[in-house]
Design a protein around this motif. Structure first.
Motif, PDB file in Angstrom:
ATOM      1  N   ARG A 186     -12.834  -7.947  56.486  1.00  0.00           N
ATOM      2  CA  ARG A 186     -13.492  -9.044  55.706  1.00  0.00           C
ATOM      3  C   ARG A 186     -14.387  -8.305  54.859  1.00  0.00           C
ATOM      4  O   ARG A 186     -15.608  -8.034  55.092  1.00  0.00           O
ATOM      5  CB  ARG A 186     -14.265 -10.056  56.476  1.00  0.00           C
ATOM      6  N   VAL A 204     -10.420 -13.530  51.694  1.00  0.00           N
ATOM      7  CA  VAL A 204     -10.757 -12.954  52.922  1.00  0.00           C
ATOM      8  C   VAL A 204     -11.262 -13.935  54.041  1.00  0.00           C
ATOM      9  O   VAL A 204     -11.638 -13.351  55.091  1.00  0.00           O
ATOM     10  CB  VAL A 204     -11.621 -11.593  52.673  1.00  0.00           C
ATOM     11  N   LYS A 210      -9.607 -14.483  57.336  1.00  0.00           N
ATOM     12  CA  LYS A 210      -9.261 -13.429  58.276  1.00  0.00           C
ATOM     13  C   LYS A 210     -10.274 -13.006  59.279  1.00  0.00           C
ATOM     14  O   LYS A 210     -11.439 -13.331  59.064  1.00  0.00           O
ATOM     15  CB  LYS A 210      -9.213 -11.840  57.371  1.00  0.00           C
TER      16      LYS A 210
END
Length: 605
Positions: A357, A350, A353
């Motif tokens: 998150r 993640v 991103k």
């Protein structure tokens, strides 16, 4: 027609004689006359003579061919084949093996001589035996036997087969690196680190280095020639290119710390701030320069600190105390902590991103490292050493309070067999938040107020307890000046985080550190299974004695007067006996400076 020799040649390499049917001419019908006197009779008889003659000639040729084929294919090694100038052709493998070994024996002195090598302008000699250089005789004979040689080549041709040379590539590489020394231009490995939450980049650059397989190839080829060998350096480029490095920064390193990540569990949520991400996100380069990102979960836990206490219950180890002169064990309890098996990968997924998150963490039961059953099986049953030092000022003194605080932190510590105990590692920082107070410490060669003053006295007491238990000294440093409350040489200071005291439990039993104190003494005892009969100290005489200087200091709260102490050098010998015999005698030596006599006030005029 089949020709038989000493050994049938292979079907695809056998000489072939083409035989065709022959029709002999007939004189045809004609007048029959009687032969003249002395003339052979004509007709069928003459034709028979020709036939017999022809047959005799063909048989001789075929016999010659058969004999030549048998000679050419005799033995396992094709005729005309040589190795190191030695003819092995026409021999069986066993005979070829013996002949080649005999040739190597004749060359033994030359082959065993130092090998002259040059690497990047630096020359040295290498012992062939040290790097495993040798001729593999069975492999060489096998190569000779497999040499490509057709029928005619076997009769009139020749060929040379190179010997199969073996070398220990790793040992050769080590030897060549010693020749090269520090002249190798190593690759600049790519790197991404963080300064705070800002990525810092090191661009990859090629370097010149030894390539072990190439080096082995060159040395194998040059060894038998007996001439100096030049080993080349090869330009090597890191596996991660500048373009790939910049892509990692753009797509991972920067977005990773752009915002926090939410860690959700059944017990609640924890925010992972960018600072904690920066401390735990690693970009690791292997030996080829390939950069791989990962999350160091241990560093992540440390960076989150007390925040994890809202969702985790730490396990509690079983403890051991001394009660009534005997060790007593109290069992611990399991806890619940984050399952770190997939947490790092989940977090890494993640970090690139800008939204979404979030990661889900699982809590799992975590058993204590030490259970009552485990402690009971460690052989902690008797006191094997004890040591006491004295201090002044009573428990109202800040210095005495510091001694008591560190003693409580260490009391009851169990050290497993083979493990190393670090005093700094065990207590961590000793500051105001941990209950320590200001008391005199030695800084810059003089006593000044400092947090944690007095802990060196506990360190010296602990050092001596482990010393007289016969345990292995790993790290300690005596004071700059000698104080008569400590035994000379065998004492130790400590200072966070630079000076530490460490010892290793070099026995097969566990050990317990038991501490106790009064208003004027600190005692440390080691409990385990007794191994040695006795551990004693023998001192050498003091030497190189120096006297203190008189120094006047500015009066004030930071000025602490002293009477001054002589400096000297001394040896102390730890003598360990077992079964009535000295099994170990260790020398400890230290040079004490002369502590100046500090006076708080100006020089008399």
């Amino acid at each position: 027609m089949t020709l038989y020799g000493e050994k049938s040649p292979p079907a695809d390499d056998r000489p072939t004689v083409q035989v065709s049917a022959v029709t002999w001419p007939d004189d045809g019908p004609g007048p029959v006359t009687s032969p003249a006197a002395g003339e052979p009779e004509a007709g069928p008889r003459r034709r028979r003579m020709r036939m017999l003659l022809a047959t005799g000639v063909t048989g001789g040729v075929l016999a010659a061919v058969a004999g030549a084929g048998a000679w050419a294919y005799a033995g396992d090694v094709p005729r005309g084949t040589s190795v190191l100038g030695t003819e092995l052709g026409g021999r069986s493998r066993a005979d070829a093996d013996r002949e080649l070994r005999a040739e190597l024996d004749r060359r033994a002195a030359a082959l065993a001589g130092p090998l002259k090598v040059t690497v990047d302008g630096r020359s040295a000699e290498i012992n062939p035996a040290d790097v495993g250089l040798a001729v593999d005789v069975p492999a060489t004979v096998a190569a000779a036997a497999a040499a490509d040689a057709h029928a005619v080549s076997r009769l009139v041709g020749s060929r040379t087969v190179d010997p199969v040379v073996t070398v220990d590539v790793d040992r050769l590489d080590d030897a060549l690196r010693k020749v090269l020394g520090d002249k190798a231009q190593g690759m600049t490995m790519p790197a991404i680190t963080y300064q705070g939450t800002t990525p810092k980049v090191v661009q990859p650059k090629p370097g010149l280095a030894l390539e072990p397989q190439r080096s082995a190839e060159v040395v194998r080829a040059g060894w038998l020639a007996g001439a100096p060998i030049t080993v080349p350096l090869v330009e090597r480029h890191p596996a991660t290119t500048p373009e790939e490095l910049n892509q990692l920064v753009t797509e991972l390193a920067k977005p990773a710390v752009a915002a926090p990540v939410t860690l959700r569990t059944d017990k609640g949520s924890v925010k992972v701030p960018p600072a904690a991400i920066a401390k735990s996100l690693r970009f690791t380069a292997d030996k080829t320069g390939k950069l791989t990102p990962s999350v160091d979960v241990k560093q992540l836990r440390a960076a989150l600190g007390d925040d994890l206490a809202t969702i985790e219950v730490p396990p509690k180890n079983a403890t051991m105390t001394i009660s009534g002169g005997r060790p007593t064990t109290t069992d611990g309890r399991p806890g619940q902590q984050l399952d770190t098996a997939t947490l790092g990968q989940d977090l890494l997924a993640v970090l690139p991103k800008s939204d979404g998150r979030e990661v889900t963490g699982k809590l799992k039961p975590t058993p204590p490292e030490l259970t009552a059953e485990k402690i009971s099986g460690l052989g902690i049953k008797e006191r094997v050493s004890t040591f006491t030092t004295r201090f002044t000022g009573g428990m109202a003194s800040s210095r005495s309070q510091n001694i008591a605080t560190i003693a409580r932190q260490v009391d009851g510590t169990v050290v497993l067999p083979g493990k190393t105990f670090s005093l700094n590692g065990h207590t961590g920082e000793r500051g105001y938040a941990q209950g320590y107070r200001d008391a005199p410490v030695i800084l810059g060669g003089k006593l000044v107020p400092g947090v944690g003053g007095g802990t060196s006295q506990f360190t010296t007491t602990l050092f001596n307890a482990t010393y007289y238990a016969g345990l292995e000294d790993v790290e300690h440093k005596p004071h700059s000046y000698w104080f008569d409350r400590y035994p000379a040489v065998i004492e130790s200071t400590i200072f966070w985080p630079d000076l530490d005291f460490k010892f290793r439990n070099n026995t097969e039993y566990g050990l317990l550190i038991d501490t106790s104190y009064t208003s004027s003494t600190i005692t440390v005892s080691i409990w385990s299974t007794k191994i040695y009969d006795s551990v004693k100290t023998e001192y050498g005489p003091r030497r190189n004695i120096t006297t203190p200087k008189l120094i006047h200091l500015e009066p004030g709260p930071s000025c602490i007067p002293t009477n001054g102490i002589n400096g000297f050098t001394q040896d102390a010998f730890r003598v360990i006996k077992k079964g009535g015999t000295v099994v170990k005698r260790e020398k400890f030596t230290w040079r004490y400076d002369a502590e100046p006599r500090y006076v708080c006030g100006p020089k008399p005029s």
